[in-house]
Design a protein around this motif. Sequence first.
Motif, PDB file in Angstrom:
ATOM      1  N   GLN A 143     -13.535 -56.909  17.940  1.00 33.07           N
ATOM      2  CA  GLN A 143     -13.744 -55.471  18.046  1.00 33.07           C
ATOM      3  C   GLN A 143     -12.576 -54.706  17.433  1.00 33.07           C
ATOM      4  O   GLN A 143     -12.759 -53.718  16.708  1.00 33.07           O
ATOM      5  N   ARG A 144     -11.375 -55.207  17.679  1.00 33.46           N
ATOM      6  CA  ARG A 144     -10.179 -54.577  17.108  1.00 33.46           C
ATOM      7  C   ARG A 144     -10.207 -54.658  15.573  1.00 33.46           C
ATOM      8  O   ARG A 144      -9.865 -53.694  14.880  1.00 33.46           O
ATOM      9  N   ALA A 145     -10.664 -55.788  15.061  1.00 34.50           N
ATOM     10  CA  ALA A 145     -10.745 -55.956  13.613  1.00 34.50           C
ATOM     11  C   ALA A 145     -11.788 -55.024  13.008  1.00 34.50           C
ATOM     12  O   ALA A 145     -11.552 -54.413  11.961  1.00 34.50           O
ATOM     13  N   LEU A 146     -12.935 -54.901  13.671  1.00 36.69           N
ATOM     14  CA  LEU A 146     -14.000 -54.049  13.145  1.00 36.69           C
ATOM     15  C   LEU A 146     -13.600 -52.578  13.158  1.00 36.69           C
ATOM     16  O   LEU A 146     -13.987 -51.805  12.269  1.00 36.69           O
ATOM     17  N   GLU A 147     -12.816 -52.180  14.151  1.00 36.82           N
ATOM     18  CA  GLU A 147     -12.329 -50.798  14.183  1.00 36.82           C
ATOM     19  C   GLU A 147     -11.360 -50.539  13.025  1.00 36.82           C
ATOM     20  O   GLU A 147     -11.394 -49.476  12.402  1.00 36.82           O
ATOM     21  N   LEU A 148     -10.523 -51.532  12.730  1.00 39.50           N
ATOM     22  CA  LEU A 148      -9.570 -51.379  11.633  1.00 39.50           C
ATOM     23  C   LEU A 148     -10.281 -51.412  10.279  1.00 39.50           C
ATOM     24  O   LEU A 148      -9.814 -50.809   9.306  1.00 39.50           O
ATOM     25  N   TYR A 149     -11.406 -52.114  10.211  1.00 41.90           N
ATOM     26  CA  TYR A 149     -12.192 -52.178   8.976  1.00 41.90           C
ATOM     27  C   TYR A 149     -12.601 -50.774   8.510  1.00 41.90           C
ATOM     28  O   TYR A 149     -12.741 -50.529   7.301  1.00 41.90           O
ATOM     29  N   LEU A 150     -12.787 -49.870   9.463  1.00 40.16           N
ATOM     30  CA  LEU A 150     -13.200 -48.504   9.126  1.00 40.16           C
ATOM     31  C   LEU A 150     -12.067 -47.698   8.519  1.00 40.16           C
ATOM     32  O   LEU A 150     -12.307 -46.646   7.914  1.00 40.16           O
ATOM     33  N   GLN A 151     -10.829 -48.167   8.674  1.00 37.04           N
ATOM     34  CA  GLN A 151      -9.672 -47.490   8.081  1.00 37.04           C
ATOM     35  C   GLN A 151      -9.429 -48.097   6.694  1.00 37.04           C
ATOM     36  O   GLN A 151      -8.655 -49.031   6.521  1.00 37.04           O
ATOM     37  N   THR A 152     -10.110 -47.548   5.711  1.00 34.27           N
ATOM     38  CA  THR A 152     -10.208 -48.170   4.393  1.00 34.27           C
ATOM     39  C   THR A 152      -8.852 -48.472   3.762  1.00 34.27           C
ATOM     40  O   THR A 152      -8.621 -49.579   3.249  1.00 34.27           O
ATOM     41  N   ASP A 153      -7.952 -47.531   3.779  1.00 36.30           N
ATOM     42  CA  ASP A 153      -6.652 -47.730   3.128  1.00 36.30           C
ATOM     43  C   ASP A 153      -5.848 -48.832   3.803  1.00 36.30           C
ATOM     44  O   ASP A 153      -5.227 -49.676   3.140  1.00 36.30           O
ATOM     45  N   THR A 154      -5.838 -48.805   5.135  1.00 33.44           N
ATOM     46  CA  THR A 154      -5.102 -49.838   5.874  1.00 33.44           C
ATOM     47  C   THR A 154      -5.709 -51.211   5.627  1.00 33.44           C
ATOM     48  O   THR A 154      -4.987 -52.201   5.420  1.00 33.44           O
ATOM     49  N   TRP A 155      -7.029 -51.275   5.630  1.00 35.51           N
ATOM     50  CA  TRP A 155      -7.720 -52.551   5.411  1.00 35.51           C
ATOM     51  C   TRP A 155      -7.378 -53.120   4.036  1.00 35.51           C
ATOM     52  O   TRP A 155      -7.085 -54.312   3.900  1.00 35.51           O
ATOM     53  N   GLN A 156      -7.380 -52.271   3.045  1.00 39.72           N
ATOM     54  CA  GLN A 156      -7.064 -52.735   1.701  1.00 39.72           C
ATOM     55  C   GLN A 156      -5.628 -53.234   1.618  1.00 39.72           C
ATOM     56  O   GLN A 156      -5.332 -54.220   0.934  1.00 39.72           O
TER      57      GLN A 156
END
Length: 493
Positions: free
Chosen positions: A438-451
Motif C-alpha cells: 500500500q505504501r508503494a502504491l501511494e508513492l507510485y502516484l508521486q510521479t517525480d519521486t517514483w522516477q
Amino acid sequence: MNNVLYLTSELFPLIKTGGLADVAGSLPPALTKLGQEMRILLPAYPEVMRWIKQPTLLASGSYYNQEVRLFETHLPESGVITWLVHCPAAFDRPGGPYIDGNGEPWHDNALRFAIFCLVAVDIALNRLNLNWQPDIVHGNDWQSGLVPALLQLHQSRPATLFTIHNLAYQGLFDYQTFLDLNLPARLWHPDGLEFYGQLSFIKGGLAFADRINTVSPTYAREILQPEFGYGLEGLLRHRRDRLSGILNGIDSKVWNPQNDKYLQAPYGIQNLQQKSINKTRLQQQLGLPVDAGVPLIGMISRLVEQKGLEIILQGMADLLAMPAQLIIVGTGDIHYELQLTEWASRHPEQLKVIIGYNEPLSHRLEAASDLFLMPSSFEPCGLNQIYSLRYGTLPVVRNVGGLADTVVDANTRTIKNGTANGFVIPTQTSADLLATLQRALELYLQTDTWQQLQITAMGSDYSWNASAEHYRALYHQAMADRDNTARQSGRFL
C-alpha cells in the motif's frame, strides 16, 4: 593465472531451474576475463545434449558399474570450455535435474551426483590424462559436496572452494546409501559426512573445503544462527574464519533493458517513458485490461514456502482489492500452484498466473512491471531483485540475505539522500506485506519521486566486475590455506 575446475549441476543457457544456473553461466566468463583458466563441469542432461553439436570425447571409464564418458564443448556466447559428464543411466531421463515428472526427488540422486563428484575428483587428481589439472576446484551446493571431502584424503591435491547457494538443500540420504556408495569409512563421523545418522553431501564441502563462501555478505552472517543454519550452524561457526560472503553479480549483457532482445520497447534512464510500452504490450498479450496507468506487480519465483507464498495467499483477497494488477510466473509445490490458479480464475482482470518457466516472458515481465514482489523468508542472494533494479522495477522484499544487501527501503530519509531503490517488508506477515504494498502504491502516484527511485535503482553497477575480483582473491586465499594445512600436518605439496 589459476586453473579452475568449476562444478555445477545447472548452467544457463544449457539447463536452468534457478539462480545457480545464472551464476554458473556468468561468473566463469567474468573470471576468464580476469585471467583465470576455467573449465566448467556439468552433468550431460538431455536438455544439455540438445544444445551440443559434435562434442569432443576426452575420456571414458566406469563408475559404480556405469559407463561414463567425458565430452568437451563450449558455453554458448562466452566460449568457456565446458566438460560434460555423460552417463545415460544417471542423467539421460525426462523430468528435471533433481526431481521427476511428479515433483519427487529422483530415487537415485545420491548415486547420480556421486558419479559426478568422482569424475571431478579424477580430473582434479589428473587421473584422466587430460593434459590439464586445476589449481582450484570450485564446487557449488550439495551436488558437488563430496569433492572436497574426497580430495582432502590426498596429500597432493588442488585447493578447494565451496559456495553455498542455499543451505536448505543439503543432499541428505540414509546410512545404507553411504555404504552403497563405498565411500571411505573414515568419512562416516560427526566431523565428516555423518549428520544425525544420515549421509550429508553438503557437509563434505562445509567441513573439508579450504574456503567456504555464500552468495551475499548478510547470508554469510545469517547461517551462523539456528534460524537460517538448518542444523549446520555449529559447524559453520566452528569454521567461520574460512567463511565469507560475496554478492552475486548478473550478466549485464543478457539483462540490459537498453538492448534486451526479448523486449518490444527497449529503454534506459534517458528514455524511461518507453518502459510503459512494455507494460501495455504484456497486458495485451496475457489478456489483462490494457492500462499504462495501473501499477503492475510482477513475481517470478519457485512457488515454495521460502518465497513467501504463505503470506501472499493469506493476504490475496486484500491484495486483489488494491488498484493494481499482479502477474505471477513460476512452478513449485502443487498446492501453491492450485491455489494461485484458482484465485486467477476468479479474478481474471487483476491476476494472471503462469505455471512454468519461460525465459523470454521473464525478461518481458521485468520490463513491464512497476513493482517486483519478493517476500522471501530467507534469500541467500536472490537475482530477480537485481534484475528488477536494473530494469527500473522497484523490488518489494524482506530484509534478509542478499535482499538486505541490495534493496534500500524508500522512506523520508532515504528518498531525501538519494539511496532509496525499493521497499522493505519489516516482518514475515501478511499484514506487513499488504502495508508495504500500500505504501508503494501511494508513492507510485508521486510521479517525480517514483522516477527518481527508478533512476537510483538503474544507476548502480550490478555486473560481475567487483564480485569476480573477490572470487579471484578467494582462490588465492584457498591455495594459501591448503598450503598452511599441509605444512601443519607435515605434508609437502
